[in-house]
Design a protein around this motif. Structure first.
Motif, PDB file in Angstrom:
ATOM      1  N   THR A   1       1.087  -1.112  -0.207  1.00  0.00           N
ATOM      2  CA  THR A   1      -0.037   0.348  -0.174  1.00  0.00           C
ATOM      3  C   THR A   1       0.994   1.207  -0.093  1.00  0.00           C
ATOM      4  O   THR A   1       1.799   1.440   1.436  1.00  0.00           O
ATOM      5  N   PHE A   2       0.377   2.928  -0.931  1.00  0.00           N
ATOM      6  CA  PHE A   2       1.554   3.256  -0.989  1.00  0.00           C
ATOM      7  C   PHE A   2       0.953   4.180  -0.520  1.00  0.00           C
ATOM      8  O   PHE A   2      -0.674   4.724  -0.922  1.00  0.00           O
ATOM      9  N   GLY A   3       1.046   4.883   1.029  1.00  0.00           N
ATOM     10  CA  GLY A   3       0.546   5.616   1.538  1.00  0.00           C
ATOM     11  C   GLY A   3       1.022   7.139   1.329  1.00  0.00           C
ATOM     12  O   GLY A   3       1.735   7.194   1.827  1.00  0.00           O
ATOM     13  N   VAL A   4      -0.291   8.108   1.611  1.00  0.00           N
ATOM     14  CA  VAL A   4       0.349   9.800   1.149  1.00  0.00           C
ATOM     15  C   VAL A   4      -0.993  10.672   2.116  1.00  0.00           C
ATOM     16  O   VAL A   4      -1.870   9.958   1.383  1.00  0.00           O
TER      17      VAL A   4
ATOM     18  N   THR B   1       7.283  12.443   2.108  1.00  0.00           N
ATOM     19  CA  THR B   1       6.310  12.043   2.222  1.00  0.00           C
ATOM     20  C   THR B   1       5.600  10.831   2.696  1.00  0.00           C
ATOM     21  O   THR B   1       3.793  10.642   2.807  1.00  0.00           O
ATOM     22  N   ILE B   2       5.982  10.435   1.693  1.00  0.00           N
ATOM     23  CA  ILE B   2       5.836   8.765   1.253  1.00  0.00           C
ATOM     24  C   ILE B   2       5.584   7.378   2.364  1.00  0.00           C
ATOM     25  O   ILE B   2       6.654   7.775   2.845  1.00  0.00           O
ATOM     26  N   THR B   3       5.016   7.045   2.570  1.00  0.00           N
ATOM     27  CA  THR B   3       4.504   5.676   3.766  1.00  0.00           C
ATOM     28  C   THR B   3       3.980   4.616   3.128  1.00  0.00           C
ATOM     29  O   THR B   3       3.232   4.184   2.393  1.00  0.00           O
ATOM     30  N   LEU B   4       4.742   3.810   2.979  1.00  0.00           N
ATOM     31  CA  LEU B   4       5.361   2.459   1.958  1.00  0.00           C
ATOM     32  C   LEU B   4       4.391   1.546   3.420  1.00  0.00           C
ATOM     33  O   LEU B   4       4.442   1.900   4.305  1.00  0.00           O
TER      34      LEU B   4
END
Length: 365
Positions: free
Chosen positions: A276-279, A341-344
């Motif tokens: 999952t690519f979180g932003v 700023t991305i959280t995987l």
């Protein structure tokens, strides 16, 4: 005031486990928030700290003393409940002074102490009024006064503003934080409202299903969520989640989203499969040249900003952008993401993969 330390505390009610091996430390003088949805274990944790529930196992230390199996009366703490719990047959003065009378304090000392507390809370003009006719805000101030007057080692508050309307809750939240800053008291505060927690807390524990999902300062919890649950629970709108099949090696800094290469913070561990690519919405920008594109499906005007919803190849995505950006439904727009700023997330376990070494303060304006 006092440091409070929780070590591997667990609480079972028969076959149901309400709190699972929780550990954290509340430093002397902190305003500490226990945050999570209904049934997550936050109130049970607070009640164990207060001595209203005894832990099934684990240790609780207040001011260096292990108190896990001691009743509330032996912990030198004050508890403020959501529903005020005032004595209806007493006036304001009687409610505030009651704990001191129970301790056998002299009448003259009680009068002076009640006067000092009333001055702090701004309720000197209602000391002789019955509590039944008071507004919700004034009744909450009386409940706070009854707690403050004892000078306890710590204050425990279980959703104390929950019975107030939204506008007055915000006002009282500001007053509570200002009161805390004046007194320097160790305060533990339970809430399900993430905005309240972010506004008031020095530190936050986020709980879910009896588990501590994350513990830290509000800014770090917002910017660097440890789990997908935290990322979704904190923030309005919450973090966007774009699902994809892919892989990233330990120390990797790139993934492919719909076959578009995306730079991401260095991964602390590798993962392969469903990711999952979180932003966050405020970290989504528009760029005509960006290869990753989304189609506008809705806009929500918020004054200085607007929330734009996109349909992308990996799911719906919301962007918080200035209101002067002109977009129309059906428009195809290039989307860019600041890689910092991305959280995987590993989709199977919901754990963040990002490296601690890449963390810093990004803000959430």
């Amino acid at each position: 005031m006092a440091q409070i330390r929780i070590e591997n505390v667990r609480k079972d009610f028969g076959a149901f486990t309400a709190v699972q091996s929780s550990s954290f430390t509340i430093e002397d003088g902190e305003f500490f928030m226990l945050l999570g949805p209904s049934g997550c274990g936050k109130t049970t944790t607070l009640r164990m700290m207060a001595g209203l529930e005894l832990p099934t196992r684990g240790e609780i230390y207040i001011d260096g003393e292990e108190v896990g199996q001691k009743p509330a009366s032996q912990r030198d703490i004050a508890f403020v409940f959501q529903m005020f719990a005032l004595y209806p047959h007493m006036n304001v003065r009687g409610n505030i002074s009651y704990p001191l009378k129970s301790q056998g304090m002299k009448s003259a000392d009680i009068k002076n102490k009640v006067g000092e507390v009333a001055e702090i809370l701004g309720i000197t003009n209602i000391l002789d009024r019955p509590v039944g006719g008071l507004s919700g805000g004034d009744r909450q101030r009386v409940a706070l006064g009854r707690a403050i007057v004892r000078d306890p080692k710590a204050f425990f508050m279980d959703e104390p503003l929950g019975a107030l309307d939204a506008e007055f809750r915000e006002h009282m939240a500001e007053e509570l934080r200002a009161l805390h800053d004046r007194m320097g008291a160790t305060t533990v505060y339970v809430t399900h409202d993430q905005l309240e927690a972010m506004q008031m807390g020095d530190k936050i524990v986020v709980m879910n299903h009896g588990v501590v999902e994350q513990f830290g300062v509000p800014q770090d919890i917002y910017d660097w969520p440890a789990t997908r649950f935290v990322a979704e629970f904190i923030g309005s709108p919450p973090m966007n989640f774009l699902e994809f099949e892919g892989m990233i090696g330990t120390g990797g800094t790139e993934v492919r989203l719909n076959d578009v290469p995306m730079e991401v913070p260095q991964s602390r561990e590798g993962a392969n499969g469903k990711l999952t690519f979180g932003v966050r919405p405020e970290h989504v920008g528009f760029d005509d040249d960006a290869p990753y594109r989304g189609r506008v499906t809705a806009t929500e005007y918020l004054g200085t900003t607007q929330i734009v919803t996109f349909d992308t190849p990996n799911g719906l995505l919301k962007a918080r952008v200035p209101s002067h950006e002109v977009v129309t439904n059906g428009q195809l727009i290039g989307l860019r993401f600041d890689p910092r700023t991305i959280t995987l997330f590993d989709k199977q376990h919901g754990k963040a993969l990002r490296s601690q070494g890449n963390e810093g303060v990004l803000g959430h304006g």
